[in-house]
Design a protein around this motif. Sequence first.
Motif, PDB file in Angstrom:
ATOM      1  N   ASP A  37       0.844  -1.200   0.000  1.00  0.00           N
ATOM      2  CA  ASP A  37       0.000   0.000   0.000  1.00  0.00           C
ATOM      3  C   ASP A  37       0.878   1.248   0.000  1.00  0.00           C
ATOM      4  O   ASP A  37       0.532   2.261  -0.583  1.00  0.00           O
ATOM      5  N   LEU A  38       2.007   1.135   0.708  1.00  0.00           N
ATOM      6  CA  LEU A  38       2.882   2.309   0.857  1.00  0.00           C
ATOM      7  C   LEU A  38       4.338   1.871   0.843  1.00  0.00           C
ATOM      8  O   LEU A  38       4.717   0.935   1.558  1.00  0.00           O
ATOM      9  N   VAL A  39       5.127   2.538   0.031  1.00  0.00           N
ATOM     10  CA  VAL A  39       6.587   2.362   0.083  1.00  0.00           C
ATOM     11  C   VAL A  39       7.174   3.649   0.624  1.00  0.00           C
ATOM     12  O   VAL A  39       6.768   4.742   0.206  1.00  0.00           O
ATOM     13  N   VAL A  40       8.091   3.540   1.547  1.00  0.00           N
ATOM     14  CA  VAL A  40       8.743   4.721   2.114  1.00  0.00           C
ATOM     15  C   VAL A  40      10.237   4.599   1.855  1.00  0.00           C
ATOM     16  O   VAL A  40      10.850   3.580   2.189  1.00  0.00           O
ATOM     17  N   ILE A  41      10.822   5.652   1.277  1.00  0.00           N
ATOM     18  CA  ILE A  41      12.283   5.663   1.073  1.00  0.00           C
ATOM     19  C   ILE A  41      12.880   6.601   2.112  1.00  0.00           C
ATOM     20  O   ILE A  41      12.687   7.813   2.063  1.00  0.00           O
ATOM     21  N   GLY A  42      13.591   6.035   3.087  1.00  0.00           N
ATOM     22  CA  GLY A  42      14.238   6.841   4.122  1.00  0.00           C
ATOM     23  C   GLY A  42      13.597   6.627   5.472  1.00  0.00           C
ATOM     24  O   GLY A  42      12.401   6.888   5.650  1.00  0.00           O
ATOM     25  N   ALA A  43      14.403   6.118   6.425  1.00  0.00           N
ATOM     26  CA  ALA A  43      13.875   5.851   7.776  1.00  0.00           C
ATOM     27  C   ALA A  43      14.370   6.903   8.759  1.00  0.00           C
ATOM     28  O   ALA A  43      14.957   6.603   9.797  1.00  0.00           O
ATOM     29  N   GLY A  44      14.160   8.190   8.406  1.00  0.00           N
ATOM     30  CA  GLY A  44      14.423   9.283   9.337  1.00  0.00           C
ATOM     31  C   GLY A  44      13.113   9.696   9.987  1.00  0.00           C
ATOM     32  O   GLY A  44      12.130   8.943   9.988  1.00  0.00           O
ATOM     33  N   SER A  45      13.104  10.940  10.516  1.00  0.00           N
ATOM     34  CA  SER A  45      11.921  11.404  11.257  1.00  0.00           C
ATOM     35  C   SER A  45      10.653  11.286  10.416  1.00  0.00           C
ATOM     36  O   SER A  45       9.617  10.816  10.896  1.00  0.00           O
ATOM     37  N   ALA A  46      10.716  11.711   9.155  1.00  0.00           N
ATOM     38  CA  ALA A  46       9.513  11.720   8.312  1.00  0.00           C
ATOM     39  C   ALA A  46       9.113  10.306   7.920  1.00  0.00           C
ATOM     40  O   ALA A  46       7.955   9.903   8.086  1.00  0.00           O
ATOM     41  N   GLY A  47      10.078   9.539   7.396  1.00  0.00           N
ATOM     42  CA  GLY A  47       9.771   8.204   6.894  1.00  0.00           C
ATOM     43  C   GLY A  47       9.280   7.276   7.985  1.00  0.00           C
ATOM     44  O   GLY A  47       8.326   6.506   7.781  1.00  0.00           O
ATOM     45  N   LEU A  48       9.914   7.350   9.147  1.00  0.00           N
ATOM     46  CA  LEU A  48       9.501   6.465  10.246  1.00  0.00           C
ATOM     47  C   LEU A  48       8.081   6.783  10.712  1.00  0.00           C
ATOM     48  O   LEU A  48       7.277   5.888  10.958  1.00  0.00           O
ATOM     49  N   GLN A 119      26.703   9.379  22.817  1.00  0.00           N
ATOM     50  CA  GLN A 119      26.362   8.054  22.303  1.00  0.00           C
ATOM     51  C   GLN A 119      25.279   7.391  23.155  1.00  0.00           C
ATOM     52  O   GLN A 119      24.415   6.676  22.653  1.00  0.00           O
ATOM     53  N   LYS A 120      25.359   7.648  24.473  1.00  0.00           N
ATOM     54  CA  LYS A 120      24.351   7.061  25.369  1.00  0.00           C
ATOM     55  C   LYS A 120      22.960   7.611  25.031  1.00  0.00           C
ATOM     56  O   LYS A 120      21.967   6.868  25.005  1.00  0.00           O
ATOM     57  N   ALA A 121      22.897   8.910  24.759  1.00  0.00           N
ATOM     58  CA  ALA A 121      21.595   9.514  24.410  1.00  0.00           C
ATOM     59  C   ALA A 121      21.063   8.872  23.120  1.00  0.00           C
ATOM     60  O   ALA A 121      19.884   8.495  23.037  1.00  0.00           O
ATOM     61  N   ILE A 122      21.948   8.726  22.137  1.00  0.00           N
ATOM     62  CA  ILE A 122      21.518   8.115  20.861  1.00  0.00           C
ATOM     63  C   ILE A 122      21.052   6.675  21.115  1.00  0.00           C
ATOM     64  O   ILE A 122      19.982   6.264  20.654  1.00  0.00           O
ATOM     65  N   ALA A 123      21.865   5.935  21.878  1.00  0.00           N
ATOM     66  CA  ALA A 123      21.548   4.513  22.105  1.00  0.00           C
ATOM     67  C   ALA A 123      20.246   4.346  22.882  1.00  0.00           C
ATOM     68  O   ALA A 123      19.511   3.373  22.682  1.00  0.00           O
ATOM     69  N   THR A 124      19.934   5.295  23.763  1.00  0.00           N
ATOM     70  CA  THR A 124      18.705   5.185  24.553  1.00  0.00           C
ATOM     71  C   THR A 124      17.466   5.402  23.680  1.00  0.00           C
ATOM     72  O   THR A 124      16.432   4.762  23.868  1.00  0.00           O
ATOM     73  N   ILE A 125      17.603   6.305  22.722  1.00  0.00           N
ATOM     74  CA  ILE A 125      16.449   6.606  21.862  1.00  0.00           C
ATOM     75  C   ILE A 125      16.336   5.602  20.709  1.00  0.00           C
ATOM     76  O   ILE A 125      15.236   5.321  20.212  1.00  0.00           O
ATOM     77  N   ALA A 126      17.482   5.041  20.294  1.00  0.00           N
ATOM     78  CA  ALA A 126      17.535   4.212  19.073  1.00  0.00           C
ATOM     79  C   ALA A 126      16.476   3.093  18.996  1.00  0.00           C
ATOM     80  O   ALA A 126      15.924   2.862  17.913  1.00  0.00           O
ATOM     81  N   PRO A 127      16.161   2.394  20.093  1.00  0.00           N
ATOM     82  CA  PRO A 127      15.167   1.311  19.960  1.00  0.00           C
ATOM     83  C   PRO A 127      13.818   1.772  19.397  1.00  0.00           C
ATOM     84  O   PRO A 127      13.134   1.014  18.714  1.00  0.00           O
ATOM     85  N   VAL A 128      13.464   3.030  19.673  1.00  0.00           N
ATOM     86  CA  VAL A 128      12.174   3.542  19.171  1.00  0.00           C
ATOM     87  C   VAL A 128      12.180   3.610  17.638  1.00  0.00           C
ATOM     88  O   VAL A 128      11.144   3.489  16.994  1.00  0.00           O
ATOM     89  N   ASP A 129      13.365   3.818  17.081  1.00  0.00           N
ATOM     90  CA  ASP A 129      13.485   3.954  15.623  1.00  0.00           C
ATOM     91  C   ASP A 129      14.010   2.672  14.973  1.00  0.00           C
ATOM     92  O   ASP A 129      14.315   2.663  13.782  1.00  0.00           O
ATOM     93  N   SER A 130      14.120   1.603  15.732  1.00  0.00           N
ATOM     94  CA  SER A 130      14.874   0.449  15.254  1.00  0.00           C
ATOM     95  C   SER A 130      14.108  -0.400  14.243  1.00  0.00           C
ATOM     96  O   SER A 130      12.867  -0.397  14.185  1.00  0.00           O
ATOM     97  N   GLN A 131      14.878  -1.166  13.505  1.00  0.00           N
ATOM     98  CA  GLN A 131      14.303  -2.119  12.542  1.00  0.00           C
ATOM     99  C   GLN A 131      13.371  -3.093  13.278  1.00  0.00           C
ATOM    100  O   GLN A 131      12.271  -3.381  12.806  1.00  0.00           O
ATOM    101  N   GLU A 132      13.810  -3.554  14.446  1.00  0.00           N
ATOM    102  CA  GLU A 132      13.017  -4.542  15.205  1.00  0.00           C
ATOM    103  C   GLU A 132      11.647  -3.952  15.553  1.00  0.00           C
ATOM    104  O   GLU A 132      10.619  -4.603  15.408  1.00  0.00           O
ATOM    105  N   ARG A 133      11.660  -2.697  16.025  1.00  0.00           N
ATOM    106  CA  ARG A 133      10.374  -2.101  16.409  1.00  0.00           C
ATOM    107  C   ARG A 133       9.454  -1.997  15.190  1.00  0.00           C
ATOM    108  O   ARG A 133       8.264  -2.320  15.267  1.00  0.00           O
ATOM    109  N   PHE A 134      10.018  -1.568  14.072  1.00  0.00           N
ATOM    110  CA  PHE A 134       9.172  -1.387  12.891  1.00  0.00           C
ATOM    111  C   PHE A 134       8.703  -2.718  12.332  1.00  0.00           C
ATOM    112  O   PHE A 134       7.567  -2.841  11.882  1.00  0.00           O
TER     113      PHE A 134
END
Length: 504
Positions: A37-48, A119-134
Amino acid sequence: MIDGPETTQTAPPPFDGSTMQDRPGTGAAAATKLKADLVVIGAGSAGLSAAAGAAMLGLDVVLFEESEMGGDCLNAGCVPSKALISAAKYAASARESGAYGVTSGTPSTDWAKVKSHIQKAIATIAPVDSQERFEGLGVTVIREHAHFTNPRTVASESTIVTAKRIVIATGSKAAIPPVPGLADVDYLTNETIFDIPDLPDHLIILGGGPIGMEMAQAFHRLGSDVTVIEMDRVLAKSDPDHAAVAARTLREEGVTLLEGHKAAKVSAEAGVILVEAEGKNEKQTVRGTHLLVAAGRSPITDGLALEAGEVASDKNGVKVSDKLRSVSNKRVWALGDIAGKGQFTHLAGWHASVLVRRAFFKQGSTSSSLPLPVVTYTQPEIAQVGLTEAEARDKHGDSIDVSSFAFDENDRAIAEAKTAGECKLIIRKGKLVGASIVGEGAGDMIQLVGYAMSNGMKLQSLTNFISPYPTRTEAVKRAASAHFTDAVFGKPARTLVSLLQRIP
Ligand SMILES: Cc1cc2nc3c(=O)[nH]c(=O)nc-3n(C[C@H](O)[C@H](O)[C@H](O)COP(=O)(O)OP(=O)(O)OC[C@H]3O[C@@H](n4cnc5c(N)ncnc54)[C@H](O)[C@@H]3O)c2cc1C
């Protein structure tokens, strides 16, 4: 959704005359064919956000990402920059604390630990944007570069997807100005600055916009000498009075701001970077150990084969209407930085909402149907929503009023000895058309104004609530109240009150 797992030796024919072999990912390897139904190119703020919204509505979504999940904001933008700024604030507090009667030593920076905080800040937020979550949300995530092969098909090395709707959310990258010699030196951008091995002795920054100024203050507070070279005035998009407050603070802290200076030439010798900065009447050579280019952003269209998708673009990105649909291919939407309407994570998020509302709920939101707040995270912060005073005067002439309240009359600001700044409201016919706030916490305060504007409230609504004392946000209420001073306390009101006093 999966049409198979069927494979094919060849992708659909190209539309721009190039051969299949010219295109990345459309070579000899067998590719899985999908329908979505939908293809998204780019997994940044907008694509995610777009992918999550569609998947949560039960639609089949395929998401392509060629690099890190989370895009610029998480990996090389908002999150690392705000983590760096927070470390720098501690250094500044240590220096300033004597004025509050608390003596601490001169701060010293352990750059490796600052980087690990980032890096800790990035790593703490990363799961929300992760491949696994999606994938958990039901999205098919493909970690490859994607490009158009025809107006309804997107392909990568391994997969070809034909979709009802295609979202381009490929973001932006640092624009590299055509300064002679720049390409021959090791310059930094937002993609590399947060990983440098050592704290710079002297950081030269090309560009005095929000990113340049945030980085300038942060690195200087952490111990680097910093020189900013800016052709125009710094923070040129902000209210000039408010930009001046931030610029004054940075200068007082020791940052060198060369406004009205153009970088004319860059070179390097013996580990030193030299930038020739030309002002109106003088020229000087700035010598530094590191050079950060923060001179605007360029949309990322590289390798997307937009012509094959019949997607028109220009220097600002994909050409879209206010509805965020491609002007040349109605199946295609562009969201986030690539849409050329501003470069902010919250705008990218709003763009995804527009897609979901319009495409899936058939509602009528547009990119510009809500006023956009923007914040520069210098200390003091500058926050803006709607029109600036200058834009409002251009658009509405003399029919606007400006009502302000300065922080040197705000008790919380006085108690904290941080009184630089003010709240400025731009008003027309009893309604807010814009606001700018400069001062500590301005980014949080602007939310109140943004909320009132977004919901079509009158200015009066900002006077009609109890604001806790002492808070800086009281300044918003006081600025709004100041607009009504004459109406409430003027002669007609006094006459009315004296008449009413006769009623027993
Ligand atoms: C230093 C810095 C600080 C910032 N601070 C703030 C801030 O405080 N607040 C704020 O609101 N904004 C801030 N921004 C801006 C914010 O980061 C961007 O507006 C936001 O990331 C844009 O999101 P996007 O989804 O459009 O693009 P991105 O987040 O850049 O995502 C695009 C993704 O697309 C991928 N991609 C590109 N081409 C392809 C392809 N062909 N195939 C597959 N994948 C592809 C990229 O790898 C990337 O992951 C900052 C930016 C910078 C540089």
